[in-house]
Design a protein around this motif. Structure first.
Motif, PDB file in Angstrom:
ATOM      1  N   PHE A 264      34.572  50.925  39.328  1.00  0.00           N
ATOM      2  CA  PHE A 264      33.862  51.500  38.188  1.00  0.00           C
ATOM      3  C   PHE A 264      33.824  50.527  37.006  1.00  0.00           C
ATOM      4  CE2 PHE A 264      33.196  56.227  38.902  1.00  0.00           C
ATOM      5  CZ  PHE A 264      33.110  56.067  40.266  1.00  0.00           C
ATOM      6  N   PRO A 265      32.880  50.717  36.076  1.00  0.00           N
ATOM      7  CA  PRO A 265      32.528  49.646  35.129  1.00  0.00           C
ATOM      8  C   PRO A 265      33.341  49.555  33.847  1.00  0.00           C
ATOM      9  CG  PRO A 265      30.994  51.471  34.904  1.00  0.00           C
ATOM     10  CD  PRO A 265      31.915  51.830  36.035  1.00  0.00           C
ATOM     11  N   LEU A 266      34.196  50.526  33.529  1.00  0.00           N
ATOM     12  CA  LEU A 266      34.844  50.497  32.221  1.00  0.00           C
ATOM     13  C   LEU A 266      35.681  49.233  32.026  1.00  0.00           C
ATOM     14  CD1 LEU A 266      35.380  51.858  29.529  1.00  0.00           C
ATOM     15  CD2 LEU A 266      37.317  53.039  30.584  1.00  0.00           C
ATOM     16  N   LEU A 267      36.534  48.913  32.998  1.00  0.00           N
ATOM     17  CA  LEU A 267      37.377  47.721  32.854  1.00  0.00           C
ATOM     18  C   LEU A 267      36.551  46.440  32.781  1.00  0.00           C
ATOM     19  CD1 LEU A 267      40.110  46.359  32.696  1.00  0.00           C
ATOM     20  CD2 LEU A 267      40.289  46.506  35.192  1.00  0.00           C
ATOM     21  N   PRO A 268      35.583  46.200  33.678  1.00  0.00           N
ATOM     22  CA  PRO A 268      34.765  44.981  33.532  1.00  0.00           C
ATOM     23  C   PRO A 268      34.033  44.902  32.192  1.00  0.00           C
ATOM     24  CG  PRO A 268      34.467  45.919  35.714  1.00  0.00           C
ATOM     25  CD  PRO A 268      35.255  46.915  34.930  1.00  0.00           C
ATOM     26  N   LEU A 269      33.551  46.039  31.685  1.00  0.00           N
ATOM     27  CA  LEU A 269      32.875  46.027  30.390  1.00  0.00           C
ATOM     28  C   LEU A 269      33.828  45.654  29.268  1.00  0.00           C
ATOM     29  CD1 LEU A 269      30.589  49.205  30.665  1.00  0.00           C
ATOM     30  CD2 LEU A 269      29.856  46.806  30.633  1.00  0.00           C
ATOM     31  N   LEU A 270      35.051  46.188  29.311  1.00  0.00           N
ATOM     32  CA  LEU A 270      36.043  45.831  28.296  1.00  0.00           C
ATOM     33  C   LEU A 270      36.431  44.362  28.402  1.00  0.00           C
ATOM     34  CD1 LEU A 270      38.397  48.969  28.359  1.00  0.00           C
ATOM     35  CD2 LEU A 270      36.756  48.317  26.582  1.00  0.00           C
ATOM     36  N   MET A 271      36.546  43.847  29.623  1.00  0.00           N
ATOM     37  CA  MET A 271      36.848  42.426  29.808  1.00  0.00           C
ATOM     38  C   MET A 271      35.758  41.559  29.204  1.00  0.00           C
ATOM     39  SD  MET A 271      38.208  42.672  33.751  1.00  0.00           S
ATOM     40  CE  MET A 271      38.086  40.899  34.042  1.00  0.00           C
ATOM     41  N   ARG A 272      34.516  41.931  29.469  1.00  0.00           N
ATOM     42  CA  ARG A 272      33.381  41.154  28.942  1.00  0.00           C
ATOM     43  C   ARG A 272      33.343  41.221  27.421  1.00  0.00           C
ATOM     44  NH1 ARG A 272      27.591  42.278  31.602  1.00  0.00           N
ATOM     45  NH2 ARG A 272      28.841  41.698  33.444  1.00  0.00           N
TER      46      ARG A 272
END
Length: 460
Positions: free
Chosen positions: A122-130
């Motif tokens: 799911f995208p929450l962690l990748p979005l926060l990383m970016r």
């Protein structure tokens, strides 16, 4: 809408009288100095546990040969890394966290969703990383490659979320699964045991366990204080981090449509139904938006994928079955017996927490039974609390799902956001033996997991 909070002082007095009648060996003894500054102590313990995990992982990576060389391939020669002063120095340290699913989260943060199977993450962690790589850590691009900055961002996010989740347990536990234990000692022990979680390495790596635990605990705290709309907003974010965040919608169904509805009129009940639907829709909204993104990506073009024709076209369900062999009883094969053996301690631990509470209080819902019966059970049952019921039901539902429909060996990290620690407190008031065994399991499994994970050995 507010949650009815029981008279904790009266129940605490009842519990204290019961504890006084317990054998001396089963009674909590001694002074409790850590509670003079409990949050600071928990924060220090959480930080120390993260440093201990990192130190053991680094030593294992240094002295044990990796089972897989994928990290060397991914972090190998990179044109973006040329001339970056800190890149060669930081790479050996950061690479111990880049294992298994962390590859997917790093790739999604760097490139987006390019492959169908990546929609299992799911995208929450990748979005926060970016976001962190582009803002807080943007100066690091002068000395590190973009990929390494993303990797460092994911590591920092997971570890900070873990520390905050451990501290949040101190604030909220007296209002949750053991509301009658309005007890600072229990709250502190809950946070301390969370720091010793068997899924220690996953909580520090680029996985969603830590951030999901933080969002879960924060939503539970808001819910327990009757702040239903903020709780729904937080849990909506949790369903952007992991799919099981949608089950928190059940709390609003319980609160508004089951609890204290015996004397409510039809008009008021209708309003509660509408409120429950809106709150539940908000919780599910995070996952629903991600599924709609996948539908647009694969179903609105010239060559739609086969799953697009399903009655309910959910990309996540298709990916779990097609690429990961997850589904009802799909994992029940003789060759998976060792993985069921690995999961057995957590399955037993969960049963030890679910069964007694369910037997004692399964029919006790405020407003269904007369108040006199509820008060009698509060006086006679040491561990009874009507407020605990939705959390016990949630635990039972997730246990059933993990056992029948998942790769069962991941249950230790799947339950990292559940209150399994309260079983140790329950058993501790009866006998000191079981808590010591459970504590040895927590620490032993966690240490073994660090060594296995850091060298790319299964299971993970």
């Amino acid at each position: 809408m507010t949650t009815v909070v029981p008279d904790n002082r009266r129940r605490t007095a009842i519990v204290n009288r019961k504890l006084e009648r317990l054998p001396a060996t089963a009674r909590p003894t001694g002074t409790w100095t850590p509670l003079e500054r409990p949050l600071r102590t928990l924060a220090r313990l959480a930080v120390a546990s993260r440093f201990a995990v990192f130190s053991l992982a680094l030593a294992s990576h240094r002295y044990i040969r990796d089972y897989d060389a994928s990290v060397d391939t991914l972090l190998g020669p990179d044109a973006d890394a040329d001339g970056k002063l800190l890149e060669p120095w930081l790479r050996p340290f950061a690479s111990v966290y880049l294992r298994w699913d962390a590859f997917y989260f790093l790739h999604i943060a760097e490139e987006g969703y390019l492959f169908e199977q990546e929609h299992a993450f799911f995208p929450l962690l990748p979005l926060l990383m970016r976001w962190m790589a582009a803002t807080v850590f943007s100066p690091l691009h002068y000395v590190l490659s973009h990929r390494m900055v993303l990797l460092l961002s994911g590591i920092v996010i997971s570890n900070v979320a873990f520390i905050l989740a451990a501290c949040s347990l101190y604030r909220q536990v007296p209002h949750l699964s053991l509301a009658i234990f309005n007890d600072r000692r229990f709250a502190f022990l809950s946070g301390a045991l969370f720091c010793l979680t068997p899924s220690a390495m996953f909580m520090s790596s680029i996985y969603t366990e830590s951030i999901f635990a933080l969002l879960s605990f924060t939503g539970m705290e808001l819910y327990a204080h009757g702040r239903l709309w903020p709780a729904a907003a937080v849990w909506s974010l949790s369903s952007l981090a992991r799919s099981n965040g949608i089950v928190y919608a059940g709390f609003f169904v319980y609160e508004l449509l089951i609890r204290q509805t015996r004397l409510i009129g039809a008009k008021h009940l209708l309003m509660r139904c509408l409120t429950a639907v809106m709150l539940s829709a908000m919780v599910i909204g995070g996952m629903a938006c991600f599924q709609w993104y996948g539908y647009q990506q694969y179903c609105l073009g010239d060559t739609p994928r086969p799953w697009c024709q399903a009655r309910v076209p959910l990309l996540y369900s298709f990916v779990q079955v097609e690429y990961w062999n997850c589904g009802f009883l799909r994992y029940f094969e003789w060759k998976q017996l060792p993985n069921f053996a690995l999961a057995l301690p957590m399955l037993v631990l969960s049963a030890m927490g679910i069964v007694p509470d369910t037997v004692e209080a399964s029919t006790i819902v405020d407003g269904i039974l007369p108040e006199a019966i509820t008060n009698h059970l509060a006086r006679t049952q040491l561990y009874f609390s009507p407020n605990a019921l939705p959390f016990i039901y949630l635990w039972a539902l997730l246990l059933l799902y993990a056992f029948t429909s998942m790769h069962v060996q991941v249950i230790t990290r799947f339950f990292s956001s559940m209150h399994t620690h309260h079983v140790m407190y329950r058993q501790w008031t009866r006998s000191p033996l079981w808590p010591r065994i459970l504590l040895m399991y927590f620490v032993g499994y966690g240490l073994c997991g660090v060594v296995l994970f850091s060298n790319f050995f299964p299971p993970a």
